[in-house]
Design an enzyme around this catalytic site. Structure first.
Site, short mmCIF file in Angstrom:
data_model
loop_
_atom_site.label_atom_id
_atom_site.label_comp_id
_atom_site.label_asym_id
_atom_site.label_seq_id
_atom_site.Cartn_x
_atom_site.Cartn_y
_atom_site.Cartn_z
N ASP A 251 0.86 -1.17 0.00
CA ASP A 251 0.00 0.00 0.00
C ASP A 251 0.90 1.23 0.00
O ASP A 251 2.08 1.14 0.35
CB ASP A 251 -0.89 -0.03 1.25
CG ASP A 251 -1.83 1.16 1.32
OD1 ASP A 251 -2.39 1.52 0.27
OD2 ASP A 251 -1.98 1.71 2.43
N ASP A 253 0.07 5.12 0.91
CA ASP A 253 -0.01 6.11 2.00
C ASP A 253 0.03 5.44 3.36
O ASP A 253 -0.72 4.51 3.63
CB ASP A 253 -1.30 6.92 1.86
CG ASP A 253 -1.36 7.66 0.53
OD1 ASP A 253 -0.44 8.45 0.25
OD2 ASP A 253 -2.30 7.40 -0.26
N GLU A 259 1.39 9.58 5.85
CA GLU A 259 -0.03 9.74 5.58
C GLU A 259 -0.42 11.21 5.69
O GLU A 259 -0.11 11.89 6.65
CB GLU A 259 -0.83 8.91 6.60
CG GLU A 259 -2.31 9.07 6.48
CD GLU A 259 -2.99 7.76 6.08
OE1 GLU A 259 -2.31 6.74 5.99
OE2 GLU A 259 -4.21 7.82 5.87
N GLN A 295 -6.82 5.59 -4.82
CA GLN A 295 -6.66 7.06 -4.84
C GLN A 295 -8.00 7.72 -5.21
O GLN A 295 -8.13 8.32 -6.29
CB GLN A 295 -5.54 7.46 -5.81
CG GLN A 295 -4.15 7.06 -5.33
CD GLN A 295 -3.78 7.69 -3.98
OE1 GLN A 295 -4.18 8.82 -3.68
NE2 GLN A 295 -3.04 6.97 -3.16
N HIS A 334 -11.05 5.49 -8.68
CA HIS A 334 -12.52 5.51 -8.60
C HIS A 334 -13.02 5.69 -7.17
O HIS A 334 -12.26 5.57 -6.21
CB HIS A 334 -13.09 4.20 -9.16
CG HIS A 334 -12.52 3.83 -10.50
ND1 HIS A 334 -11.69 2.76 -10.70
CD2 HIS A 334 -12.64 4.45 -11.71
CE1 HIS A 334 -11.34 2.69 -11.98
NE2 HIS A 334 -11.89 3.71 -12.61
N CYS A 351 -16.15 0.10 -8.99
CA CYS A 351 -15.21 -0.52 -9.93
C CYS A 351 -14.74 -1.88 -9.41
O CYS A 351 -15.05 -2.27 -8.29
CB CYS A 351 -14.02 0.40 -10.12
SG CYS A 351 -13.06 0.57 -8.60
N LYS A 355 -9.40 -1.53 -3.73
CA LYS A 355 -9.22 -2.51 -2.65
C LYS A 355 -10.36 -2.38 -1.66
O LYS A 355 -10.78 -1.27 -1.38
CB LYS A 355 -7.88 -2.25 -1.91
CG LYS A 355 -6.65 -2.63 -2.71
CD LYS A 355 -5.37 -2.42 -1.90
CE LYS A 355 -5.03 -0.96 -1.75
NZ LYS A 355 -3.75 -0.69 -1.05
N ASP A 380 -1.79 -0.67 5.87
CA ASP A 380 -2.09 -0.08 7.17
C ASP A 380 -3.59 -0.01 7.43
O ASP A 380 -4.02 0.72 8.31
CB ASP A 380 -1.46 1.33 7.28
CG ASP A 380 -2.10 2.32 6.33
OD1 ASP A 380 -2.69 1.88 5.31
OD2 ASP A 380 -2.01 3.54 6.59
#
Ligand SMILES: [Zn+2]
Length: 436
Positions: A251, A253, A259, A295, A334, A351, A355, A380
């Site tokens: 991952d 961020d 973050e 994102q 998305h 979509c 994740k 995280d």
């Protein structure tokens, strides 16, 4: 299928090795590099070899002869004085087939040439250049490409420190159409990478083929030692596309970078201390480092795709300065919930890539010949853990960023550790480095 090998290099920085042998005849594993290249080409179906020679050409010709001993046909074209890589091709124009593969005699690689050749055939361009991430991008010419693979520009070194580019380096392997000769003036000392490719890139006539295989020039004594060690350990062969490799899905961020709520400006991209070093250890151990990141800032209209690209270029630049790289990055732009001011309506849908869905992982597996056995997911948040579970890979949670605080008993990671460094400790200890 023809392979053209640029074998005129003098090797001045390797002087103790190359006073009496031409640089492409330097041995790796007891065999001259040029012979490795010829055998590699034969393995992938090439039947015709053209060697462009200059310095100590007789030493090369007496070793290879007509090629019969190696199971293919070898011919030679000698230049004196040397004309540079583009000048040498022009000089050999009568001997070139309509399409040919070019290898540099001072680069060691075991890449899958058949796959590259097929890619070029299916994606027309005047030339397809193999590009790869390396551990010193600031010290390399970098190639930028559009999402469809068309090269948009080539940026020679040195560059301004605040110019953020992707870590994509010309590997010194290319498939070229004979038509390129029309772009090379005759009788001049010209270099393909420096003098010919940049103008073709500006005209959109070059394509990039992304690879994470082994490419290393052995132009300095240190690099030669490294290439010999990597060959002897089997690493150069293991990184070939034909061998599946485990990946670490990271991952972004809160795992790699600090973050920041709704990160949308490259100025906000800062690495978590130690994350570059951790990724470098994965690189060295032969794991593919693949970033998979949601994102939704893009769908919300808070970050344009151009800005996101710059953010990722900055991340790759900062990692590169600490000798680390990521092999690929997948992002989901998305978000499912509609009805907010400023949003991008066409990105607002449910979509298959966001994740914990598996879309980005599945795309990466198709692109990189990943073996899920021995692969890991690091994140995280609960979404990262759920995505890893869905893929059937081990999940490592980190306490940086969101710290997996939204994980419940059902979706808790296999390990919860302080940071990426500890996660990599677990991977290298349990999976063992240098996977088969
Ligand atoms: Zn998506």
């Amino acid at each position: 299928m023809q392979v053209v090998i640029l074998a005129g290099g003098r090797g001045t920085r390797l002087s103790e090795h190359t006073q009496t042998i031409p640089k492409p005849m330097v041995t790796i594993g007891g065999r001259p590099n040029l012979e490795h290249q010829i055998l590699l080409a034969r393995r992938y179906g090439f039947t015709s070899v053209l060697l462009l020679v200059s310095h100590l050409a007789d030493r090369i010709e007496s070793h290879f002869g007509c090629g019969k001993r190696f199971g293919l046909e070898i011919s030679y074209c000698a230049e004196d004085p040397p004309l540079g890589t583009a000048g040498a091709l022009h000089h050999a124009r009568e001997l070139l087939q309509d399409r040919f593969l070019v290898l540099y005699g001072d680069v060691f690689s075991e890449c899958d040439l058949a796959r590259l050749w097929a890619y070029h055939a299916g994606n027309p361009a005047l030339a397809t250049l193999v590009v790869h991430p390396n551990d010193h991008p600031d010290d390399s010419d970098l190639v930028d490409a559009d999402a469809d693979g068309t090269i948009s520009a080539i940026y020679p070194k040195p560059r301004p420190e605040d110019q953020y580019l992707p870590n994509k380096v010309n590997a010194g392997v290319a498939v070229i159409e004979r038509k390129i000769l029309a772009m090379i003036p005759s009788g001049q000392h010209l270099d393909l990478a420096r003098d010919i490719f940049p103008a073709l890139a500006r005209d959109g006539r070059l394509r990039a083929y992304h690879s994470s295989e082994y490419f290393k020039d052995f132009g300095t004594p240190d690099r030669l030692v490294r290439v010999r060690l990597d060959y002897d350990s089997g690493k150069t062969a293991r990184l070939s596309r034909g061998h599946s490799r485990p990946a670490v899905f990271l991952d972004r961020d809160g795992v790699i970078n600090k973050e920041v709520a709704h990160l949308s400006d490259p100025a906000q991209m800062e690495l978590i201390p130690g994350s570059a070093e951790s990724i470098r250890r994965l690189n060295e151990a032969g794991y593919l480092a693949i970033v998979v990141t949601n994102q939704p800032v893009v769908a919300r209209g808070e970050c344009s795709l151009d800005a996101l690209r710059l953010i990722h270029n900055k991340m790759e630049t900062l990692l590169g300065r600490e000798h680390a790289w990521i092999d690929a990055l997948y992002f989901c732009p998305h978000h499912p919930d509609k009805g907010f001011a400023g949003e991008v309506p066409e990105l607002k849908f449910d979509c298959g890539c966001r994740k914990p869905k598996a879309g980005m992982f599945e795309q990466a597996i198709r692109d990189w010949n990943i073996s899920l056995a021995g692969s890991y997911g690091i994140g995280d948040s609960r979404r990262d853990v759920m995505a890893a579970r869905r893929m059937g890979i081990a999940a490592i949670g980190v306490k940086t960023g969101s710290g997996c605080r939204d994980c419940d008993a059902l979706d808790s990671p296999d390990w919860l550790v302080d940071d990426l460094g500890e996660a990599v400790d677990i991977i290298l200890a349990s999976g063992g480095r240098e996977q088969p």
